[in-house]
Design a protein around this motif. Structure first.
Motif, PDB file in Angstrom:
ATOM      1  N   VAL A 106       0.888  -1.322   0.013  1.00 56.79           N
ATOM      2  CA  VAL A 106      -0.086   0.026   0.080  1.00 56.79           C
ATOM      3  C   VAL A 106       0.813   1.309   0.094  1.00 56.79           C
ATOM      4  CG1 VAL A 106      -1.819  -1.083   1.107  1.00 56.79           C
ATOM      5  CG2 VAL A 106      -0.283  -0.089   2.496  1.00 56.79           C
ATOM      6  N   THR A 107       2.112   1.128   0.375  1.00 54.14           N
ATOM      7  CA  THR A 107       2.992   2.205   0.309  1.00 54.14           C
ATOM      8  C   THR A 107       3.523   2.750  -1.123  1.00 54.14           C
ATOM      9  OG1 THR A 107       4.844   0.909   0.588  1.00 54.14           O
ATOM     10  CG2 THR A 107       3.989   1.552   2.901  1.00 54.14           C
ATOM     11  N   ASP A 108       3.217   1.828  -1.880  1.00 53.38           N
ATOM     12  CA  ASP A 108       3.778   2.002  -3.220  1.00 53.38           C
ATOM     13  C   ASP A 108       5.233   1.862  -3.380  1.00 53.38           C
ATOM     14  OD1 ASP A 108       1.659   1.472  -5.089  1.00 53.38           O
ATOM     15  OD2 ASP A 108       0.914   3.639  -4.607  1.00 53.38           O
ATOM     16  N   SER A 109       6.006   1.262  -2.626  1.00 49.54           N
ATOM     17  CA  SER A 109       7.645   1.571  -2.368  1.00 49.54           C
ATOM     18  C   SER A 109       8.219   0.057  -2.245  1.00 49.54           C
ATOM     19  CB  SER A 109       7.829   2.294  -1.188  1.00 49.54           C
ATOM     20  OG  SER A 109       9.289   2.337  -1.269  1.00 49.54           O
ATOM     21  N   SER A 110       8.940  -0.147  -3.046  1.00 49.99           N
ATOM     22  CA  SER A 110       9.805  -1.672  -2.711  1.00 49.99           C
ATOM     23  C   SER A 110      10.452  -1.658  -1.617  1.00 49.99           C
ATOM     24  CB  SER A 110      10.710  -1.870  -4.052  1.00 49.99           C
ATOM     25  OG  SER A 110      11.402  -0.783  -4.321  1.00 49.99           O
ATOM     26  N   GLN A 111      10.807  -0.343  -1.023  1.00 51.24           N
ATOM     27  CA  GLN A 111      11.654  -0.132   0.188  1.00 51.24           C
ATOM     28  C   GLN A 111      10.946  -0.930   1.212  1.00 51.24           C
ATOM     29  OE1 GLN A 111      14.574   0.977   0.239  1.00 51.24           O
ATOM     30  NE2 GLN A 111      15.134  -0.016   2.192  1.00 51.24           N
ATOM     31  N   THR A 112       9.493  -0.957   1.288  1.00 52.22           N
ATOM     32  CA  THR A 112       8.913  -1.494   2.144  1.00 52.22           C
ATOM     33  C   THR A 112       9.304  -3.122   2.352  1.00 52.22           C
ATOM     34  OG1 THR A 112       7.096   0.242   1.872  1.00 52.22           O
ATOM     35  CG2 THR A 112       6.434  -1.701   3.063  1.00 52.22           C
ATOM     36  N   ILE A 113       9.126  -3.648   1.208  1.00 55.63           N
ATOM     37  CA  ILE A 113       9.480  -5.179   1.237  1.00 55.63           C
ATOM     38  C   ILE A 113      10.764  -5.121   1.685  1.00 55.63           C
ATOM     39  CG2 ILE A 113       9.404  -6.978  -0.261  1.00 55.63           C
ATOM     40  CD1 ILE A 113       6.775  -5.878   0.208  1.00 55.63           C
ATOM     41  N   ILE A 114      11.789  -4.493   1.104  1.00 54.65           N
ATOM     42  CA  ILE A 114      13.202  -4.673   1.413  1.00 54.65           C
ATOM     43  C   ILE A 114      13.268  -4.662   3.012  1.00 54.65           C
ATOM     44  CG2 ILE A 114      15.469  -3.538   1.060  1.00 54.65           C
ATOM     45  CD1 ILE A 114      14.776  -2.977  -1.569  1.00 54.65           C
ATOM     46  N   ASP A 115      12.792  -3.440   3.723  1.00 50.25           N
ATOM     47  CA  ASP A 115      12.774  -3.358   5.191  1.00 50.25           C
ATOM     48  C   ASP A 115      12.203  -4.312   5.620  1.00 50.25           C
ATOM     49  OD1 ASP A 115      14.146  -0.722   4.771  1.00 50.25           O
ATOM     50  OD2 ASP A 115      12.262   0.477   5.027  1.00 50.25           O
ATOM     51  N   CYS A 116      11.010  -4.873   5.337  1.00 50.47           N
ATOM     52  CA  CYS A 116      10.493  -6.081   5.849  1.00 50.47           C
ATOM     53  C   CYS A 116      11.523  -7.365   6.147  1.00 50.47           C
ATOM     54  CB  CYS A 116       9.209  -6.438   5.278  1.00 50.47           C
ATOM     55  SG  CYS A 116       8.517  -8.266   5.632  1.00 50.47           S
ATOM     56  N   PHE A 117      12.125  -7.701   5.090  1.00 49.07           N
ATOM     57  CA  PHE A 117      12.972  -8.820   4.815  1.00 49.07           C
ATOM     58  C   PHE A 117      14.267  -8.501   5.783  1.00 49.07           C
ATOM     59  CE2 PHE A 117      11.750 -10.123   0.268  1.00 49.07           C
ATOM     60  CZ  PHE A 117      10.544 -11.040   1.226  1.00 49.07           C
ATOM     61  N   LEU A 118      14.789  -7.279   5.489  1.00 46.33           N
ATOM     62  CA  LEU A 118      15.991  -6.969   6.407  1.00 46.33           C
ATOM     63  C   LEU A 118      15.789  -7.074   7.848  1.00 46.33           C
ATOM     64  CD1 LEU A 118      17.759  -4.269   4.333  1.00 46.33           C
ATOM     65  CD2 LEU A 118      18.305  -6.624   4.344  1.00 46.33           C
ATOM     66  N   ASN A 119      14.769  -6.172   8.108  1.00 46.58           N
ATOM     67  CA  ASN A 119      14.546  -6.263   9.791  1.00 46.58           C
ATOM     68  C   ASN A 119      14.118  -7.757  10.202  1.00 46.58           C
ATOM     69  OD1 ASN A 119      14.877  -3.355   9.695  1.00 46.58           O
ATOM     70  ND2 ASN A 119      12.482  -3.038   9.434  1.00 46.58           N
ATOM     71  N   THR A 120      13.417  -8.604   9.510  1.00 46.37           N
ATOM     72  CA  THR A 120      12.968  -9.801   9.931  1.00 46.37           C
ATOM     73  C   THR A 120      14.207 -10.757  10.039  1.00 46.37           C
ATOM     74  OG1 THR A 120      10.802  -9.522   8.989  1.00 46.37           O
ATOM     75  CG2 THR A 120      11.507 -11.712   9.641  1.00 46.37           C
ATOM     76  N   ALA A 121      15.036 -10.582   8.976  1.00 46.81           N
ATOM     77  CA  ALA A 121      16.325 -11.479   9.041  1.00 46.81           C
ATOM     78  C   ALA A 121      17.224 -10.891  10.121  1.00 46.81           C
ATOM     79  CB  ALA A 121      16.972 -11.053   7.733  1.00 46.81           C
ATOM     80  N   LYS A 122      17.267  -9.633  10.487  1.00 46.93           N
ATOM     81  CA  LYS A 122      17.992  -9.262  11.793  1.00 46.93           C
ATOM     82  C   LYS A 122      17.439 -10.031  13.135  1.00 46.93           C
ATOM     83  CE  LYS A 122      20.036  -5.260  13.845  1.00 46.93           C
ATOM     84  NZ  LYS A 122      19.997  -3.709  13.573  1.00 46.93           N
ATOM     85  N   LYS A 123      16.265  -9.743  12.965  1.00 46.86           N
ATOM     86  CA  LYS A 123      15.613 -10.236  14.439  1.00 46.86           C
ATOM     87  C   LYS A 123      15.646 -11.651  14.612  1.00 46.86           C
ATOM     88  CE  LYS A 123      10.789 -10.594  14.465  1.00 46.86           C
ATOM     89  NZ  LYS A 123       9.622 -10.512  14.396  1.00 46.86           N
ATOM     90  N   LEU A 124      15.648 -12.370  13.645  1.00 44.17           N
ATOM     91  CA  LEU A 124      15.927 -14.100  13.543  1.00 44.17           C
ATOM     92  C   LEU A 124      17.405 -14.431  13.652  1.00 44.17           C
ATOM     93  CD1 LEU A 124      13.253 -14.761  10.756  1.00 44.17           C
ATOM     94  CD2 LEU A 124      13.004 -15.410  13.467  1.00 44.17           C
ATOM     95  N   LYS A 125      18.217 -13.373  13.622  1.00 43.07           N
ATOM     96  CA  LYS A 125      19.695 -13.576  13.770  1.00 43.07           C
ATOM     97  C   LYS A 125      20.240 -14.381  12.442  1.00 43.07           C
ATOM     98  CE  LYS A 125      20.224 -13.247  18.649  1.00 43.07           C
ATOM     99  NZ  LYS A 125      19.010 -12.698  19.108  1.00 43.07           N
ATOM    100  N   ILE A 126      19.624 -14.102  11.324  1.00 45.60           N
ATOM    101  CA  ILE A 126      20.252 -14.560   9.911  1.00 45.60           C
ATOM    102  C   ILE A 126      21.513 -13.834   9.651  1.00 45.60           C
ATOM    103  CG2 ILE A 126      19.724 -15.233   7.759  1.00 45.60           C
ATOM    104  CD1 ILE A 126      16.634 -15.504   8.334  1.00 45.60           C
ATOM    105  N   GLU A 127      22.366 -14.395   9.568  1.00 44.60           N
ATOM    106  CA  GLU A 127      23.834 -13.622   8.974  1.00 44.60           C
ATOM    107  C   GLU A 127      23.498 -13.350   7.203  1.00 44.60           C
ATOM    108  OE1 GLU A 127      27.874 -14.683  10.317  1.00 44.60           O
ATOM    109  OE2 GLU A 127      27.053 -15.872  12.071  1.00 44.60           O
ATOM    110  N   VAL A 128      23.716 -11.965   7.144  1.00 45.82           N
ATOM    111  CA  VAL A 128      23.776 -11.577   5.850  1.00 45.82           C
ATOM    112  C   VAL A 128      25.014 -11.148   5.319  1.00 45.82           C
ATOM    113  CG1 VAL A 128      22.473 -10.032   4.105  1.00 45.82           C
ATOM    114  CG2 VAL A 128      21.310 -10.927   5.942  1.00 45.82           C
ATOM    115  N   LEU A 129      25.769 -11.977   4.332  1.00 46.08           N
ATOM    116  CA  LEU A 129      27.149 -11.498   4.080  1.00 46.08           C
ATOM    117  C   LEU A 129      27.189 -11.002   2.502  1.00 46.08           C
ATOM    118  CD1 LEU A 129      28.959 -14.612   5.851  1.00 46.08           C
ATOM    119  CD2 LEU A 129      28.507 -12.196   6.799  1.00 46.08           C
TER     120      LEU A 129
END
Length: 405
Positions: free
Chosen positions: A110-133
Motif C-alpha cells: 500500500v506504500t507503493d514502495s519496494s523499500q517496504t518489502i526490503i525493510d521487511c526482509f532485512l528487519n525480519t532477518a536481523k531479528k531472527l539472527k540470520i547472517e547476511v554477508l
C-alpha cells in the motif's frame, strides 16, 4: 578458516531471503547464513514494478495461477497448493506489510514502495539472527557424504544443507553442470518487438484495449492490450507471445512476421460485411471522421491511409477494393519484426536447471541430498504481473515447510 552453519543460502535476492526467513521462523535453532555476491542485497526487488515491487497477482486458484508460467506450469501446481497468492498476502500482513490489488490484478504494498518489502526482509532477518554477508562471489562448491562446502572470494562456508537462489547466474549453472545437473540454456523471455513500419511510425504511445497477435507460420498467439512504441510494439499481448515463444523466437533470431488483428476475434469476412453496411448507412460522412470501431483516432487514420483511403474521402466513394483492403488491415495486418528490446528494466530469461531433476514436493535436487533450489535458478519463468515473485515465495515456503532437520 572455515565458518560452520546449519544452512547456507547462496543468493541475497527475494527467493533467498524468503527461504531463509521461513526456515528461521520454523526452526529457530538453525544457524543460517545468506551469501550475496553483490554489494547490496535485494537489488532486483528495489527496481521491480517501477520501484513499487509487484509482490504477487490476485489469482487465488493454484491451477489457474500455474497457467501464467510458460515454463513450470505443470510442475508448479503442487507447490501452489501448498502456498498460493492468498498465502503470500497473509504472510506479508503477518510481517507488517499490507498489500493492495490494482485493476489489472497486480498487487503492491500500500506504500507503493519496494523499500517496504526490503525493510521487511532485512528487519525480519536481523531479528531472527540470520547472517547476511555481501561481496561473496562463489568460486567453488564441494559435496562430501555429510556436508556441503562453499568457497567464495572471501572465505569458506561449511553447511549441512545448501540452498541455491542465485537466479540467472551462468557461473553457478556451470558449477551445477559439472556436478551432473542439466542446464537448459537461457534465452530472453520477456521482451518487446522491434518494428519499422510507416503504418505505426508516428503512433508512439497509441494503445488498443484488445487486439490479437500471431507469429506467422507458428502456433504462437495471444490476446490483450497492445501498445505502439517508438521502437515497435509492446503491451501485454506482445509480452505474452514473447514469453511463450521465448525459445522459438530465439531460434528465429527475432526475425519473423507478426500478424495483428486490431479487432481481436472478428474475422475478415465479418468485418468486410460490416464495412459494406457502414458504407451504405454513412454515405455522406467523411471516413476519417467516423470510425465505427473503438479505436484511437490516430490509429484509425493510419489504417485508412494504409488502405488507400484519403482523409477527404466520403464513405460513399470508398471502392470495393479499398473496403477489402481496409478489412485486411483491420484483421490481418502483417508487420516484419527485426529484433527485440528489453521490457522496461525487467530482464527475465527462460532457462535454468532442468525441472525433471527437481522434487517439487520439497524443492530438493533429485541428484544430491541436502541441495535445494528456489526462484529463477530453475527453468521457470512467467509473464509480467507479479508471477515471478510468486514463484520465489512459493519455492521458499515449500523448502522450509518440508525441511528435514
Amino acid at each position: 578458516m572455515i565458518a560452520n552453519y546449519d544452512v547456507v543460502v547462496v543468493g541475497g535476492g527475494a527467493a533467498g531471503f524468503f527461504t531463509a526467513i521461513n526456515l528461521a521462523e520454523l526452526y529457530p535453532h538453525l544457524k543460517i547464513a545468506i551469501l550475496e555476491r553483490g554489494k547490496e542485497v535485494l537489488s532486483k526487488v528495489r527496481i521491480s514494478g517501477g520501484g513499487r515491487c509487484n509482490v504477487t497477482h490476485a489469482c487465488f486458484i493454484p491451477n489457474e495461477l500455474a497457467k501464467f508460467y510458460p515454463r513450470g506450469e505443470k510442475e508448479l501446481k503442487g507447490p501452489f497448493h501448498q502456498f498460493c497468492s492468498g498465502d503470500t498476502i497473509e504472510w506479508f500482513e503477518k510481517h507488517g506489510v499490507a498489500l493492495k490489488i490494482e485493476e489489472d490484478g497486480r498487487m503492491f504494498p500500500v506504500t507503493d514502495s519496494s523499500q517496504t518489502i526490503i525493510d521487511c526482509f532485512l528487519n525480519t532477518a536481523k531479528k531472527l539472527k540470520i547472517e547476511v554477508l555481501t561481496g561473496q562471489s562463489v568460486q567453488e562448491l564441494f559435496k562430501s557424504d555429510t556436508y556441503w562446502k562453499v568457497t567464495t572470494n572471501q572465505g569458506t562456508f561449511k553447511c549441512g544443507k545448501l540452498i541455491l537462489s542465485t537466479g540467472s547466474n551462468p557461473k553457478i549453472w556451470d558449477m551445477l553442470q559439472e556436478f551432473g545437473h542439466t542446464i537448459v540454456s537461457p534465452v530472453p523471455s520477456l521482451f518487446t518487438f522491434n518494428i519499422k513500419d510507416n503504418r505505426i511510425k508516428d503512433l508512439m504511445g497509441v494503445s488498443t484495449a484488445l487486439a490479437s497477435v500471431k507469429v506467422k507460420g507458428t502456433k504462437l498467439k495471444a490476446t490483450g492490450p497492445l501498445l505502439i512504441t517508438h521502437w515497435g510494439m509492446s503491451g501485454p499481448a506482445i509480452l505474452r507471445v514473447s514469453a511463450w515463444g521465448a525459445r522459438e523466437l530465439f531460434d528465429k533470431k527475432y526475425q519473423f512476421v507478426l500478424q495483428v488483428n486490431w479487432l481481436n476475434d472478428l474475422d475478415f469476412d465479418t468485418v468486410l460485411e460490416d464495412l459494406k453496411e457502414i458504407k451504405e448507412e454513412n454515405a455522406k460522412r467523411l471516413v476519417n471522421k467516423f470510425c465505427p470501431f473503438d479505436f484511437p483516432k490516430r490509429l484509425w487514420e493510419s489504417i485508412l491511409t494504409a488502405s488507400g483511403i484519403t482523409t477527404t474521402t466520403k464513405w460513399a466513394d470508398v471502392s470495393k477494393k479499398q473496403l477489402a483492403d481496409l478489412a485486411q488491415q483491420l484483421t490481418q495486418a502483417e508487420f516484419q519484426v527485426n529484433g527485440k528490446s528489453t521490457f522496461k528494466e525487467e530482464f527475465v530469461t527462460a532457462g535454468g536447471i532442468d525441472l525433471k531433476e527437481i522434487n517439487f514436493k520439497t524443492m530438493e535436487s533429485k541428484l544430491f541430498s541436502n541441495l535445494y533450489f528456489s526462484g529463477e535458478i530453475l527453468n521457470i519463468d512467467a509473464i509480467t504481473g507479479g508471477f515471478n515473485f510468486q514463484n520465489a515465495w512459493t519455492g521458499g515456503f515449500v523448502i522450509a515447510k518440508n525441511f528435514e532437520v
